[in-house]
Write a protein that holds these residues in place. Structure first.
Motif, PDB file in Angstrom:
ATOM      1  N   GLY A   1      20.802  26.784   4.328  1.00 39.10           N
ATOM      2  CA  GLY A   1      19.346  26.841   4.413  1.00 39.10           C
ATOM      3  C   GLY A   1      18.723  26.615   3.045  1.00 39.10           C
ATOM      4  N   MET A   2      17.483  26.139   3.034  1.00 38.29           N
ATOM      5  CA  MET A   2      16.744  25.939   1.775  1.00 38.29           C
ATOM      6  C   MET A   2      15.641  26.982   1.702  1.00 38.29           C
ATOM      7  SD  MET A   2      16.516  21.749   1.768  1.00 38.29           S
ATOM      8  CE  MET A   2      15.755  21.680   3.398  1.00 38.29           C
ATOM      9  N   VAL A   3      15.774  27.907   0.759  1.00 33.61           N
ATOM     10  CA  VAL A   3      14.867  29.058   0.668  1.00 33.61           C
ATOM     11  C   VAL A   3      13.782  28.773  -0.366  1.00 33.61           C
ATOM     12  CG1 VAL A   3      14.717  31.538   0.282  1.00 33.61           C
ATOM     13  CG2 VAL A   3      16.828  30.539   1.198  1.00 33.61           C
ATOM     14  N   LYS A   4      12.512  29.040   0.014  1.00 33.02           N
ATOM     15  CA  LYS A   4      11.389  28.826  -0.901  1.00 33.02           C
ATOM     16  C   LYS A   4      10.934  30.138  -1.520  1.00 33.02           C
ATOM     17  CE  LYS A   4       9.547  24.939   1.798  1.00 33.02           C
ATOM     18  NZ  LYS A   4       8.442  24.505   2.670  1.00 33.02           N
ATOM     19  N   ASP A   5      10.288  30.045  -2.678  1.00 32.79           N
ATOM     20  CA  ASP A   5       9.676  31.243  -3.264  1.00 32.79           C
ATOM     21  C   ASP A   5       8.255  31.373  -2.725  1.00 32.79           C
ATOM     22  OD1 ASP A   5       8.110  29.410  -4.626  1.00 32.79           O
ATOM     23  OD2 ASP A   5       9.182  29.614  -6.525  1.00 32.79           O
ATOM     24  N   ASN A   6       7.480  32.338  -3.274  1.00 28.90           N
ATOM     25  CA  ASN A   6       6.135  32.572  -2.743  1.00 28.90           C
ATOM     26  C   ASN A   6       5.141  31.466  -3.104  1.00 28.90           C
ATOM     27  OD1 ASN A   6       5.921  33.094  -5.453  1.00 28.90           O
ATOM     28  ND2 ASN A   6       5.412  35.270  -5.230  1.00 28.90           N
ATOM     29  N   LYS A   7       5.603  30.506  -3.929  1.00 28.71           N
ATOM     30  CA  LYS A   7       4.765  29.347  -4.269  1.00 28.71           C
ATOM     31  C   LYS A   7       5.260  28.093  -3.552  1.00 28.71           C
ATOM     32  CE  LYS A   7       3.320  31.070  -8.796  1.00 28.71           C
ATOM     33  NZ  LYS A   7       3.298  30.800 -10.262  1.00 28.71           N
ATOM     34  N   HIS A   8       6.099  28.316  -2.530  1.00 27.43           N
ATOM     35  CA  HIS A   8       6.641  27.229  -1.693  1.00 27.43           C
ATOM     36  C   HIS A   8       7.510  26.251  -2.482  1.00 27.43           C
ATOM     37  CE1 HIS A   8       4.495  28.304   1.997  1.00 27.43           C
ATOM     38  NE2 HIS A   8       3.510  28.655   1.199  1.00 27.43           N
ATOM     39  N   ARG A   9       8.171  26.752  -3.536  1.00 26.67           N
ATOM     40  CA  ARG A   9       9.118  25.927  -4.273  1.00 26.67           C
ATOM     41  C   ARG A   9      10.540  26.380  -3.948  1.00 26.67           C
ATOM     42  NH1 ARG A   9       6.356  26.841 -10.090  1.00 26.67           N
ATOM     43  NH2 ARG A   9       6.979  28.922  -9.426  1.00 26.67           N
ATOM     44  N   THR A  10      11.460  25.445  -3.991  1.00 29.53           N
ATOM     45  CA  THR A  10      12.850  25.783  -3.681  1.00 29.53           C
ATOM     46  C   THR A  10      13.368  26.833  -4.656  1.00 29.53           C
ATOM     47  OG1 THR A  10      13.162  23.484  -2.972  1.00 29.53           O
ATOM     48  CG2 THR A  10      15.142  24.801  -3.311  1.00 29.53           C
ATOM     49  N   ARG A  11      13.944  27.887  -4.105  1.00 33.90           N
ATOM     50  CA  ARG A  11      14.433  28.985  -4.936  1.00 33.90           C
ATOM     51  C   ARG A  11      15.944  29.140  -4.861  1.00 33.90           C
ATOM     52  NH1 ARG A  11      15.892  33.942  -3.666  1.00 33.90           N
ATOM     53  NH2 ARG A  11      15.048  33.861  -1.554  1.00 33.90           N
ATOM     54  N   ALA A  12      16.475  29.003  -3.627  1.00 32.31           N
ATOM     55  CA  ALA A  12      17.906  29.258  -3.448  1.00 32.31           C
ATOM     56  C   ALA A  12      18.398  28.508  -2.209  1.00 32.31           C
ATOM     57  CB  ALA A  12      18.162  30.754  -3.298  1.00 32.31           C
ATOM     58  N   ILE A  13      19.723  28.532  -2.034  1.00 31.96           N
ATOM     59  CA  ILE A  13      20.339  27.967  -0.834  1.00 31.96           C
ATOM     60  C   ILE A  13      21.007  29.105  -0.073  1.00 31.96           C
ATOM     61  CG2 ILE A  13      22.184  26.484   0.017  1.00 31.96           C
ATOM     62  CD1 ILE A  13      21.535  24.513  -2.110  1.00 31.96           C
ATOM     63  N   ALA A  14      20.654  29.233   1.207  1.00 35.47           N
ATOM     64  CA  ALA A  14      21.202  30.305   2.038  1.00 35.47           C
ATOM     65  C   ALA A  14      22.424  29.812   2.796  1.00 35.47           C
ATOM     66  CB  ALA A  14      20.140  30.786   3.020  1.00 35.47           C
TER      67      ALA A  14
END
Length: 606
Positions: free
Chosen positions: A494-507
């Motif tokens: 999965g592609m996880v976003k931060d609260n600013k809708h930017r990629t943060r991590a991979i699930a």
């Protein structure tokens, strides 16, 4: 068949020469090979894979059955193999795309004619010289002609652009007469074009003779400026002749081959000499080869299966497998003796080294173009502990408006670049309301149903190296059971976003992998996430707009879904329906005059 069954079948083969034909479960031919002893060669594919390359392992994984054809000799098997490969173009054979076509030199018919290369003759009133087989020779001829006769190589149109700008670098260097700056009259320009065409048609020696005659004539008439111009052209042609002698060999005809490799790709280069001079150059970028000797032999076989003119001598940059067999094959095609040499010194070695240098240059250009993308894929593969860099990536995103008009978008990145022809749209069918996890489950199930049921031309038949879902662990957990249930072996993250809708991590199934510090992989995944979101939301907006249009029609007395669809199909937009009068509306099949009046009243009252 299972691999065990395939090995059992292979062990029953005779120890005769022949050709074997590997097929996948759809009975499509994926590899064709020859063997001195069929049993030994074919059985070696099934069993231990410790000595196999990754490419061979992948091929074997896709083999469901094989056929074979017995031959009397290994030579007969080679000839048959080449014929079958040319006919079927199997996926796992080394293939060379034959993009050779006829080439022409084009001279336009206009106030200021232009000389250029052309791939075909058009109905444009231009003059064409040709056809020529070699694009290399046509390109060189045009470039050198434009230089010798100082003709423009730009895209400016004359007389429209005549005398309207400063000359470009070619004009400053004196290799263009610069009509853009008005440095040459129309009469002199036409004279240069005529001389250039005569040079192209008659060759250097004939042109030089004529130029010398005119030079002496101008000199006798004290037209020294024109005489000097002829002298400069003669020198330019003589310099070209000297330049060509540098790249020449003391043999009537010879082809020179080189094969260079990097970690990911190889380049197969050919220089062709006729009458001692370089007349053609070709190269192909292919997947990196596992065994250079086998690859050279196979590539040369493929090359001459596409070319009818085989020279008397072939120079190689290294050894080949079964050289005597290859020599026999080439001689059978040529009908005369063929000599294969491996130069160790002298002019032949210099030419081979030049061929190697060209191959390395083409490989470097290819790697430079793809270098960043490949580095990103390698970094992503290592980060996710994948067995190899993920060349073919599919990504999915869900889009809706508070649970209405649920859709999904699927985008594909091949070698880190968008492959738009493989993009797919899905309208969610199994439920209404907001349920991203359920939507993702449905979409992946439908996607792999296509994998099993579509015909071979569908891009759904390509199994991805990696699936990236827009979302975290819930989406991954929803999809993994579908993947296992449908017997699909593809890693899912999965592609996880931060609260600013930017990629943060991979699930993944069990946690998250921080990606921010891995710059190349981070950029690639961010691009994929942005692209799949854009694609899904664009589809959703169109569907939502269409459903909004339809819902307004459904508010009209006597208009149900069927009539709404008829109206939308006929008028395309609600605006067109609003602007249509009662008479125009009632002409639509299935719409009565009463319906037309109701529609007209509904929209005129709003």
């Amino acid at each position: 068949m299972t691999e065990k069954e395939l090995r059992k079948k292979a062990m029953a083969l005779p120890l005769n020469p022949g050709v074997y034909i590997m097929k996948n479960k759809d009975k499509k031919i994926i590899y064709i090979g020859k063997a001195k002893a069929l049993k030994n060669r074919v059985s070696s594919y099934f069993g231990s894979h410790s000595n196999h390359s990754l490419k061979v392992i992948r091929m074997v994984e896709n083999v469901d059955d094989f056929d074979y054809i017995l031959c009397d000799t290994e030579f007969e098997a080679l000839v048959l193999e080449c014929s079958l490969i040319k006919q079927h173009m199997p996926k796992y054979n080394i293939l060379l795309k034959d993009d050779k076509g006829y080439n022409y030199i084009k001279i336009t018919k206009e106030e200021f004619p232009k000389i250029s290369e052309a791939k075909q003759i058009l109905d444009d009133n231009a003059e064409y010289i040709g056809p020529f087989i070699s694009n290399f020779s046509v390109k060189n001829a045009v470039e050198e002609t434009l230089r010798i006769f100082k003709l423009p190589q730009c895209n400016k149109k004359f007389p429209k652009d005549y005398g309207k700008s400063r000359p470009c670098l070619n004009g400053f260097m004196g290799i263009c007469s610069a009509p853009c700056a008005g440095r040459i009259s129309k009469e002199d320009y036409i004279s240069s074009i005529n001389d250039a065409v005569a040079f192209l048609k008659g060759g250097a020696s004939k042109s030089v003779e004529e130029m010398k005659r005119r030079m002496y004539e101008y000199s006798e008439n004290t037209e020294f400026e024109k005489a000097a111009k002829m002298r400069d052209r003669i020198r330019a042609i003589q310099n070209l002749d000297e330049k060509q002698k540098v790249v020449s060999i003391n043999v009537p005809e010879e082809d020179v081959f080189a094969l260079t490799s990097s970690n990911k790709k190889s380049c197969f280069e050919v220089l062709r000499f006729k009458q001692g001079r370089l007349t053609d150059s070709e190269h192909w970028i292919i997947d990196s080869v596992d065994n250079a000797e086998d690859a050279r032999s196979e590539l040369i076989e493929r090359y001459y299966s596409m070319r009818s003119d085989i020279p008397g001598r072939i120079a190689l940059d290294g050894s080949v497998t079964d050289e005597e067999l290859l020599k026999e094959f080439l001689e059978s095609l040529r009908g005369k003796k063929v000599e294969i040499i491996h130069p160790q010194k002298g002019e032949h070695l210099a030419i081979v080294n030049m061929c190697i240098k060209n191959a390395n240059e083409h490989l470097a250009q290819n790697q430079g173009r793809l270098g960043k993308e490949m580095a990103a894929l390698e970094e992503l593969g290592e980060l996710l502990a994948l067995p190899k860099p993920p060349e073919y990536i599919e990504s999915y995103d869900i889009s809706h408006t508070f649970g209405a008009d649920n859709v999904a978008g699927m985008v594909v990145f091949h070698n880190a670049r968008p492959m738009k022809k493989a993009y797919k749209k899905f309208a969610i069918k199994s439920f209404d309301g907001q349920n991203d996890v359920g939507s993702m489950n449905e979409v992946l199930r439908r996607r792999f149903k296509h994998y099993y049921e579509d015909d071979s031309e569908s891009t759904f038949k390509i199994l991805p190296d990696l699936i990236l879902l827009d979302g975290g662990q819930p989406q991954v957990n929803a999809v993994l059971p579908v993947i296992r249930e449908m017997n699909i072996s593809v890693p899912v993250f999965g592609m996880v976003k931060d609260n600013k809708h930017r990629t943060r991590a991979i699930a993944f199934d069990g946690g998250e992998i921080e990606i921010n510090s891995h710059r190349a992989a981070f950029t690639l995944v961010s691009n994929i996430q942005e692209e799949v979101h854009r694609f899904a939301i664009t589809y959703h907006h169109k569907k939502h707009q269409k459903s909004s249009f339809s819902s307004s029609l459904l508010k009209i007395d006597g208009i149900g879904e069927k009539k709404a669809k008829i109206l939308m199909k006929h008028f395309k937009t609600i605006t067109a329906i609003k602007e249509a009068g009662v008479e125009e509306l009632s002409k639509v099949s299935g719409i009565s005059k009463k319906d037309a009046e109701n529609i007209n009243n509904f929209y005129t009252q709003k």
